[in-house]
Design a protein around this motif. Structure first.
Motif, PDB file in Angstrom:
ATOM      1  N   HIS A  56       1.111  -1.000   0.272  1.00 25.57           N
ATOM      2  CA  HIS A  56       0.139   0.062   0.031  1.00 25.57           C
ATOM      3  C   HIS A  56       0.824   1.569   0.287  1.00 25.57           C
ATOM      4  O   HIS A  56       1.547   1.165   1.113  1.00 25.57           O
ATOM      5  N   ILE A  57       0.092   2.027  -0.688  1.00 28.57           N
ATOM      6  CA  ILE A  57       0.445   3.381   0.046  1.00 28.57           C
ATOM      7  C   ILE A  57      -0.256   4.346   0.393  1.00 28.57           C
ATOM      8  O   ILE A  57      -1.407   4.524   0.281  1.00 28.57           O
ATOM      9  N   VAL A  58       0.104   4.880   2.054  1.00 30.04           N
ATOM     10  CA  VAL A  58      -0.781   6.349   2.500  1.00 30.04           C
ATOM     11  C   VAL A  58      -0.455   7.289   2.658  1.00 30.04           C
ATOM     12  O   VAL A  58       1.072   7.195   3.053  1.00 30.04           O
ATOM     13  N   VAL A  59      -1.569   7.714   3.007  1.00 28.13           N
ATOM     14  CA  VAL A  59      -1.373   9.478   2.776  1.00 28.13           C
ATOM     15  C   VAL A  59      -1.873   9.867   3.810  1.00 28.13           C
ATOM     16  O   VAL A  59      -2.822   9.461   4.281  1.00 28.13           O
ATOM     17  N   ALA A  60      -1.970  11.541   3.872  1.00 29.10           N
ATOM     18  CA  ALA A  60      -2.685  11.631   4.674  1.00 29.10           C
ATOM     19  C   ALA A  60      -4.104  12.588   4.795  1.00 29.10           C
ATOM     20  O   ALA A  60      -4.979  12.257   5.214  1.00 29.10           O
ATOM     21  N   THR A  61      -4.029  13.086   3.207  1.00 30.53           N
ATOM     22  CA  THR A  61      -5.329  13.878   3.086  1.00 30.53           C
ATOM     23  C   THR A  61      -6.186  12.936   1.058  1.00 30.53           C
ATOM     24  O   THR A  61      -5.445  12.269   0.568  1.00 30.53           O
ATOM     25  N   GLN A  62      -6.639  13.457   1.127  1.00 31.80           N
ATOM     26  CA  GLN A  62      -7.344  13.074  -0.358  1.00 31.80           C
ATOM     27  C   GLN A  62      -6.603  13.038  -1.143  1.00 31.80           C
ATOM     28  O   GLN A  62      -6.936  12.841  -2.700  1.00 31.80           O
ATOM     29  N   GLU A  63      -6.597  14.974  -1.131  1.00 33.81           N
ATOM     30  CA  GLU A  63      -6.031  15.415  -2.474  1.00 33.81           C
ATOM     31  C   GLU A  63      -4.792  14.834  -2.452  1.00 33.81           C
ATOM     32  O   GLU A  63      -4.901  14.251  -4.000  1.00 33.81           O
ATOM     33  N   GLN A  64      -3.812  14.232  -1.486  1.00 33.95           N
ATOM     34  CA  GLN A  64      -2.740  13.248  -2.328  1.00 33.95           C
ATOM     35  C   GLN A  64      -2.647  12.017  -2.061  1.00 33.95           C
ATOM     36  O   GLN A  64      -2.218  11.823  -3.245  1.00 33.95           O
ATOM     37  N   ALA A  65      -4.212  11.410  -1.846  1.00 35.42           N
ATOM     38  CA  ALA A  65      -3.768  10.248  -2.454  1.00 35.42           C
ATOM     39  C   ALA A  65      -4.403  10.126  -4.444  1.00 35.42           C
ATOM     40  O   ALA A  65      -4.666   9.436  -4.631  1.00 35.42           O
ATOM     41  N   ASP A  66      -5.192  11.545  -4.291  1.00 38.71           N
ATOM     42  CA  ASP A  66      -5.909  11.560  -5.451  1.00 38.71           C
ATOM     43  C   ASP A  66      -4.608  11.576  -6.466  1.00 38.71           C
ATOM     44  O   ASP A  66      -4.521  11.405  -7.837  1.00 38.71           O
ATOM     45  N   GLU A  67      -3.671  12.615  -5.499  1.00 39.59           N
ATOM     46  CA  GLU A  67      -2.812  12.208  -6.824  1.00 39.59           C
ATOM     47  C   GLU A  67      -1.284  11.567  -7.295  1.00 39.59           C
ATOM     48  O   GLU A  67      -1.170  11.107  -7.884  1.00 39.59           O
ATOM     49  N   VAL A  68      -0.936  10.601  -6.001  1.00 41.20           N
ATOM     50  CA  VAL A  68      -0.818   9.268  -5.896  1.00 41.20           C
ATOM     51  C   VAL A  68      -1.673   8.158  -7.040  1.00 41.20           C
ATOM     52  O   VAL A  68      -1.053   7.746  -8.331  1.00 41.20           O
ATOM     53  N   ALA A  69      -2.488   8.659  -7.009  1.00 41.91           N
ATOM     54  CA  ALA A  69      -3.882   7.663  -7.786  1.00 41.91           C
ATOM     55  C   ALA A  69      -3.310   8.359  -9.193  1.00 41.91           C
ATOM     56  O   ALA A  69      -3.724   7.119 -10.226  1.00 41.91           O
ATOM     57  N   GLY A  70      -3.254   9.520  -9.401  1.00 41.72           N
ATOM     58  CA  GLY A  70      -2.754  10.084 -10.917  1.00 41.72           C
ATOM     59  C   GLY A  70      -1.636   9.472 -11.657  1.00 41.72           C
ATOM     60  O   GLY A  70      -1.347   8.908 -12.976  1.00 41.72           O
ATOM     61  N   ILE A  71       0.210   9.548 -11.130  1.00 39.59           N
ATOM     62  CA  ILE A  71       0.423   8.808 -10.588  1.00 39.59           C
ATOM     63  C   ILE A  71       0.924   7.770 -11.450  1.00 39.59           C
ATOM     64  O   ILE A  71       1.542   7.495 -12.302  1.00 39.59           O
ATOM     65  N   LEU A  72       0.319   6.730 -10.696  1.00 39.33           N
ATOM     66  CA  LEU A  72       0.118   4.917 -10.921  1.00 39.33           C
ATOM     67  C   LEU A  72      -0.464   4.628 -11.850  1.00 39.33           C
ATOM     68  O   LEU A  72       0.030   4.069 -12.601  1.00 39.33           O
TER      69      LEU A  72
ATOM     70  N   VAL B 138      -8.479   5.106  -4.248  1.00 40.59           N
ATOM     71  CA  VAL B 138      -8.723   5.379  -2.645  1.00 40.59           C
ATOM     72  C   VAL B 138      -9.202   5.283  -1.587  1.00 40.59           C
ATOM     73  O   VAL B 138     -11.037   5.416  -2.134  1.00 40.59           O
ATOM     74  N   VAL B 139      -8.800   4.623  -0.145  1.00 44.69           N
ATOM     75  CA  VAL B 139      -9.193   3.560   0.798  1.00 44.69           C
ATOM     76  C   VAL B 139      -9.406   4.860   1.692  1.00 44.69           C
ATOM     77  O   VAL B 139      -7.796   4.445   2.401  1.00 44.69           O
ATOM     78  N   LYS B 140     -10.431   5.256   2.391  1.00 46.09           N
ATOM     79  CA  LYS B 140     -10.309   5.637   3.748  1.00 46.09           C
ATOM     80  C   LYS B 140     -10.118   4.946   4.597  1.00 46.09           C
ATOM     81  O   LYS B 140     -11.023   4.130   5.335  1.00 46.09           O
ATOM     82  N   THR B 141      -9.575   4.448   5.553  1.00 40.52           N
ATOM     83  CA  THR B 141      -8.990   3.217   6.593  1.00 40.52           C
ATOM     84  C   THR B 141      -8.165   4.373   7.700  1.00 40.52           C
ATOM     85  O   THR B 141      -8.444   5.081   7.823  1.00 40.52           O
ATOM     86  N   ASP B 142      -7.971   3.674   8.654  1.00 38.56           N
ATOM     87  CA  ASP B 142      -7.435   3.987   9.674  1.00 38.56           C
ATOM     88  C   ASP B 142      -6.412   4.268   9.932  1.00 38.56           C
ATOM     89  O   ASP B 142      -5.800   5.701  10.790  1.00 38.56           O
ATOM     90  N   ALA B 143      -5.548   4.012   8.848  1.00 36.18           N
ATOM     91  CA  ALA B 143      -4.313   4.503   8.711  1.00 36.18           C
ATOM     92  C   ALA B 143      -4.336   5.486   8.285  1.00 36.18           C
ATOM     93  O   ALA B 143      -3.314   6.790   8.190  1.00 36.18           O
ATOM     94  N   GLY B 144      -5.760   6.348   7.327  1.00 37.51           N
ATOM     95  CA  GLY B 144      -4.903   6.898   6.201  1.00 37.51           C
ATOM     96  C   GLY B 144      -6.032   7.622   5.189  1.00 37.51           C
ATOM     97  O   GLY B 144      -7.194   6.480   5.284  1.00 37.51           O
ATOM     98  N   TYR B 145      -5.160   7.921   4.302  1.00 40.71           N
ATOM     99  CA  TYR B 145      -5.841   7.353   2.484  1.00 40.71           C
ATOM    100  C   TYR B 145      -5.104   6.819   2.234  1.00 40.71           C
ATOM    101  O   TYR B 145      -4.091   6.762   1.983  1.00 40.71           O
ATOM    102  N   GLU B 146      -5.746   5.604   1.862  1.00 41.85           N
ATOM    103  CA  GLU B 146      -4.353   4.522   1.022  1.00 41.85           C
ATOM    104  C   GLU B 146      -4.841   4.245   0.139  1.00 41.85           C
ATOM    105  O   GLU B 146      -5.782   4.336  -1.056  1.00 41.85           O
ATOM    106  N   ILE B 147      -4.158   3.901  -1.237  1.00 40.96           N
ATOM    107  CA  ILE B 147      -3.928   2.772  -2.074  1.00 40.96           C
ATOM    108  C   ILE B 147      -3.405   1.401  -1.863  1.00 40.96           C
ATOM    109  O   ILE B 147      -2.108   1.828  -1.860  1.00 40.96           O
TER     110      ILE B 147
END
Length: 470
Positions: free
Chosen positions: A324-340, A393-402
């Motif tokens: 997984h890749i976990v980040v703190a915000t939805q915006e960061q997660a969307d950015e990572v998802a776009g890169i992948l 992007v999945v919202k989990t206990d750890a943050g926002y994960e892919i």
């Protein structure tokens, strides 16, 4: 002629006169009742006011409710005091030891935890709610804890065995390990690590040793706490080897050997130690003997429930191999998802963006994961993926994960994995029990959280200098 004696002949009472008299009596009675009622109300208000300003009324108020069972201010405040007492005594044990500097980070963490007494109280109340739900569920299941079991548990925690030291009866489970399945071409390709450049560390490595900070040490420095065993491991400090230079006379010098004489641990000795502990807890934490025994009873309920839940945890389970890749915000997660999605390298992206410092330099690889390890949201996403597929992007206990699936199969659990699965099942059991019975926290709790006992000033750590004591 004799004078006639005059007599007053009573006038006949008319109905009108009788009605008037009855009316006056009723009015007097109503007035008297009214006066008495006013006096009662005034006295009641005075009593309520006095009780409101004292602990008599306040202690009986409710801070939380689980099912039909209430947790009162008194129960809550006493438990917070006891938990603080346990933690402080363990803190002092380490702070006063030779290894204080070795555990300084952990000690400072505990000090900060105790100083934030509101959060400490909230965590304690959450624990009490879970305990109440668990005990109610245990009783529903026909599980009981007798007074004799409570006494035996206290005796064993104080190393008093009137019938001899017991032999452990719990068998260690035998786990047969099977060969790891052969990776498919797809799995081999996905799991291939792309090395990323790293900068050699320049700072002193951080010590990651942890200590058990839940044990209680009483004021008389008894070796074992009630409810939780004291730490038994002694840290190993690495030292440089010292080469000894032999002297001319290398023959060992004989010294007298003193054979220690064993001291018999009598029943009276046990009672004296127990009385001392109870007195210390009562004085320093306002935790009574009956409360202590109920605490021990709850520990035994927890132990029995854990054993019961563990029976249903299969040693072979459906598992996913995930990263997984976990980040703190939805915006960061969307950015990572776009890169992948544009073909970005997973390893490099994980190293750059993931906040999981345990895995971000190893592709975010979580290894084989059983259900319940990372929570429901993670499970719902990871176990639904085909091998090689990547989640949104999945919202989990750890943050926002892919999350990406690298494998999915029924596997034999290792001893550590089995233990983790049992713990996860136990936690879920408590969560389900709380949901079944229902619970509520009342805002009152925050205004009655005690901030005592406190760490003695001579053991407090100065955060700016890192020194212990004033």
């Amino acid at each position: 002629m004799a004078k006639e004696i005059e007599t007053n002949t009573p006038k006949p009472v008319t109905k009108k006169h009788l009605a008037k008299m009855e009316k006056e009596q009723r009015q007097k009675k109503i007035l008297l009742i009214g006066i008495i009622s006013v006096v009662v109300v005034i006295v009641g208000l005075i009593v309520v006011g006095v009780l409101s300003n004292s602990n008599v009324f306040k202690n009986g108020r409710t801070v939380a409710k689980v099912g039909d069972e209430k947790i009162t201010v008194e129960q809550f405040s006493h438990r917070v005091g006891y938990d603080r007492y346990q933690l402080i005594n363990t803190y002092v044990q380490y702070a006063s030891s030779y290894f204080a500097s070795f555990f300084q980070d952990q000690l400072l963490q505990v000090q900060n935890e105790l100083d934030d007494y509101i959060q400490f109280g909230s965590d304690t109340l959450d624990t009490m709610i879970g305990e109440r739900a668990l005990v109610q569920k245990a009783k529903q299941m026909g599980i009981t804890v007798t007074d004799e079991e409570v006494e035996t548990e206290i005796q064993s925690n104080l190393a008093y065995y009137p019938n001899g030291t017991p032999t452990p009866t719990e068998a260690t489970p035998t786990i047969t390990y099977y060969p790891t399945s052969t990776l498919s071409d797809l799995q081999a390709t996905l799991s291939a690590h792309t090395a990323t450049p790293t900068v050699p560390p320049t700072e002193t490595p951080v010590v990651t040793a942890t200590i058990d900070l839940t044990a209680e040490a009483n004021a008389q420095a008894t070796s074992t706490a009630l409810g939780t065993p004291a730490p038994t491991e002694t840290p190993v400090i690495a030292t440089e080897a010292v080469t000894e230079v032999p002297t001319e006379n290398t023959a060992p010098t004989e010294t007298a050997t003193i054979t220690p004489t064993a001291t018999v641990y009598t029943e009276q000795g046990y009672k004296d130690m127990y009385s001392t502990i109870v007195a210390n807890i009562s004085t320093q934490a306002s935790f009574s003997e009956s409360e202590l025994r109920e605490y021990v009873r709850t520990v035994l309920y927890e132990r029995k429930i854990f054993a019961e839940v563990s029976k249903n945890v299969a040693p072979e389970q459906d598992m996913v191999w995930a990263r997984h890749i976990v980040v703190a915000t939805q915006e960061q997660a969307d950015e990572v998802a776009g890169i992948l999605s544009k073909g970005g390298d997973w390893s490099a992206t994980a190293a750059q963006y993931s906040t999981d410092t345990n895995t971000n330099t190893t592709d975010g690889n979580l290894g084989w994961v059983a259900k319940g390890t990372y929570g429901t949201a993670f499970d719902d996403a990871a176990f639904a993926l085909e091998i090689g597929a990547t989640s949104g992007v999945v919202k989990t206990d750890a943050g926002y994960e892919i999350i990406q699936s690298l494998g999915h199969e029924v596997r034999q659990l290792s001893a550590d994995e089995l233990s983790a699965a049992q713990t996860a099942a136990y936690r879920q059991f408590i969560t389900d029990a709380k949901t079944e019975f229902g619970f509520k926290k009342y805002d009152l709790w925050a205004s009655v959280v005690p901030s005592t006992p406190e760490i003695p000033s001579n053991y407090r750590i100065d955060a700016s200098t890192g020194t212990i004591g004033q």
